[in-house]
Motif scaffolding. Structure first.
Motif, short mmCIF file in Angstrom:
data_model
loop_
_atom_site.label_atom_id
_atom_site.label_comp_id
_atom_site.label_asym_id
_atom_site.label_seq_id
_atom_site.Cartn_x
_atom_site.Cartn_y
_atom_site.Cartn_z
N HIS A 171 1.23 -1.69 -0.11
CA HIS A 171 0.51 0.27 -0.02
C HIS A 171 0.83 1.43 0.01
CE1 HIS A 171 -3.31 -2.36 0.79
NE2 HIS A 171 -2.80 -3.12 1.66
N THR A 172 2.39 0.68 -1.02
CA THR A 172 3.06 2.75 -0.23
C THR A 172 2.91 2.55 -2.19
OG1 THR A 172 3.73 1.59 0.84
CG2 THR A 172 4.97 3.43 0.62
N ALA A 173 4.09 3.17 -2.66
CA ALA A 173 4.54 4.09 -3.46
C ALA A 173 4.98 5.72 -3.58
CB ALA A 173 3.05 4.73 -4.54
N LEU A 174 6.47 5.36 -3.60
CA LEU A 174 7.15 6.49 -4.40
C LEU A 174 7.06 7.03 -5.63
CD1 LEU A 174 10.24 7.11 -4.21
CD2 LEU A 174 11.13 5.65 -5.50
N ILE A 175 7.19 8.79 -5.49
CA ILE A 175 6.26 9.12 -6.00
C ILE A 175 7.47 10.66 -5.99
CG2 ILE A 175 4.84 11.76 -6.74
CD1 ILE A 175 2.75 10.35 -4.54
N LEU A 176 8.17 10.05 -7.81
CA LEU A 176 9.41 10.68 -8.27
C LEU A 176 8.65 11.95 -8.89
CD1 LEU A 176 11.42 7.36 -9.46
CD2 LEU A 176 11.64 8.60 -7.05
N VAL A 186 5.84 2.46 -8.01
CA VAL A 186 7.14 4.03 -8.17
C VAL A 186 6.38 4.50 -9.39
CG1 VAL A 186 9.03 4.91 -9.02
CG2 VAL A 186 8.96 2.55 -7.76
N VAL A 187 6.32 5.84 -9.13
CA VAL A 187 5.12 6.94 -10.23
C VAL A 187 6.33 7.52 -10.44
CG1 VAL A 187 3.10 7.97 -10.57
CG2 VAL A 187 2.83 5.99 -9.19
N LEU A 188 6.45 8.39 -11.64
CA LEU A 188 7.26 9.68 -12.14
C LEU A 188 6.12 10.81 -12.62
CD1 LEU A 188 10.27 9.80 -12.93
CD2 LEU A 188 9.79 9.45 -15.05
N THR A 189 6.74 11.72 -12.30
CA THR A 189 5.99 13.07 -12.72
C THR A 189 6.30 14.07 -12.69
OG1 THR A 189 5.68 13.32 -10.54
CG2 THR A 189 3.89 12.69 -10.49
N PRO A 190 6.34 13.88 -14.65
CA PRO A 190 7.10 14.63 -15.47
C PRO A 190 6.14 16.25 -15.55
CG PRO A 190 6.77 13.40 -16.55
CD PRO A 190 6.44 12.29 -14.96
N THR A 227 4.87 6.26 -15.54
CA THR A 227 4.83 7.98 -15.99
C THR A 227 3.56 8.26 -15.92
OG1 THR A 227 7.45 7.55 -16.74
CG2 THR A 227 6.20 8.99 -17.50
N LEU A 228 3.44 9.59 -15.27
CA LEU A 228 1.41 10.10 -15.45
C LEU A 228 2.54 11.12 -16.17
CD1 LEU A 228 0.43 8.77 -11.81
CD2 LEU A 228 -0.35 8.33 -14.12
N PRO A 229 1.29 11.74 -17.51
CA PRO A 229 2.12 12.69 -17.74
C PRO A 229 0.81 13.89 -17.23
CG PRO A 229 0.61 11.76 -19.31
CD PRO A 229 1.59 11.01 -18.13
N GLY A 230 1.33 14.75 -17.30
CA GLY A 230 0.22 16.04 -16.77
C GLY A 230 0.68 17.11 -16.26
N LYS A 231 1.22 17.16 -15.22
CA LYS A 231 1.74 18.21 -14.48
C LYS A 231 2.43 19.15 -15.47
CE LYS A 231 5.57 18.55 -10.24
NZ LYS A 231 6.30 20.36 -11.47
N CYS A 255 2.14 17.88 -8.15
CA CYS A 255 1.70 16.01 -9.04
C CYS A 255 0.35 16.05 -8.92
CB CYS A 255 2.75 15.43 -8.89
SG CYS A 255 3.16 15.02 -7.76
N PHE A 256 -0.06 16.36 -8.04
CA PHE A 256 -1.81 16.07 -8.33
C PHE A 256 -2.62 16.48 -9.77
CE2 PHE A 256 -0.34 14.06 -4.11
CZ PHE A 256 -0.67 12.68 -4.41
N SER A 257 -1.99 17.31 -9.33
CA SER A 257 -2.90 18.63 -10.05
C SER A 257 -2.52 18.28 -11.78
CB SER A 257 -2.91 19.95 -10.13
OG SER A 257 -2.34 20.80 -8.84
N ASN A 258 -3.86 18.19 -12.61
CA ASN A 258 -4.15 17.17 -13.66
C ASN A 258 -2.80 16.10 -14.52
OD1 ASN A 258 -4.98 19.20 -15.74
ND2 ASN A 258 -2.95 18.82 -17.04
N THR A 259 -3.46 15.50 -13.40
CA THR A 259 -2.30 13.59 -13.17
C THR A 259 -3.73 12.75 -12.64
OG1 THR A 259 -1.67 13.60 -11.82
CG2 THR A 259 -0.12 15.18 -13.20
N GLU A 260 -3.21 11.66 -12.91
CA GLU A 260 -4.29 10.70 -12.83
C GLU A 260 -3.67 10.58 -10.96
OE1 GLU A 260 -5.57 8.05 -15.62
OE2 GLU A 260 -6.31 9.40 -16.89
#
Length: 200
Positions: A5-10, A55-59, A107-111, A116-121
């Motif tokens: 139940h853990t996520a690393l946000i990069l 592991v989530v990347l938010t460029p 990888t979640l685009p949109g930032k 990184c929560f705004s405009n992304t999923e």
């Protein structure tokens, strides 16, 4: 923390920050330490990848004319004026070390702004994966890292900030946020300390 139940946000692991010739690399007073921060980050990522953790990347990437930004101020104005994080340019690319792990990292685009929560999923993905704890690393400590941490806390996640995997504009700013601001809403610890807590 339960790894299931853990996520690393990069956040911000892109050439314009982390490459020596990156447009915003020189804006980091502690830029000589960026290599160490990157090494710490990659070590932690590689320990986490074999586990059930996400592991989530938010460029952050903008169109060539920055049409997403209407009368930007502060860091977003600096980004636009200097042509940073522009789509199709090398500076906007994720650093090579993480690109090599593309098949293991989401990888979640949109930032487009500070969080990184705004405009992304991101929130939706975390909820779908029953994530309760988020660990945050990247750049810049007082802006995108702090914004992500605060929003995550507001959304009900337990937040951890990796102190040796984040970089600020100045050394003072780094110390102040890690010691005075972030402990008000998050657990702050080194990557080694958190890895030990997770049993990695």
């Amino acid at each position: 923390m339960d790894l299931k139940h853990t996520a690393l946000i990069l956040i911000g692991y892109q050439n314009d920050y982390f490459a020596n010739d990156g447009i915003l690399h020189g804006a980091l007073e502690n830029s000589e330490q960026v290599g160490l921060i990157l090494n710490n980050s990659m070590s932690f990522v590689k320990k986490l990848l074999p586990t059930p953790a996400q592991v989530v990347l938010t460029p952050i990437i903008f169109t060539p004319d920055y049409s997403e930004l209407s009368e930007p101020i502060g860091i977003l104005k600096i980004i636009k004026e200097n042509g940073a994080f522009k789509s199709g340019q090398p500076g906007a690319e994720t650093i090579r070390e993480l690109r090599e792990l593309d098949d293991e990292i989401l990888t979640l685009p949109g930032k487009r702004g500070l969080s990184c929560f705004s405009n992304t999923e991101l929130h939706q993905i975390l909820q779908e994966n029953q994530i309760t704890d988020v660990i945050i690393a990247g750049a810049v400590t007082s802006l995108c890292i702090d914004s992500a941490g605060r929003e995550a806390a507001e959304l009900g996640y337990r937040v951890t900030i990796l102190s040796d995997c984040t970089v600020a504009r100045t050394n003072f700013e780094q110390d102040y946020y890690l010691k005075e601001i972030m402990p008000m809403y998050a657990n702050v610890g080194s990557s080694g300390e958190i890895a030990t807590q997770l049993g990695l």
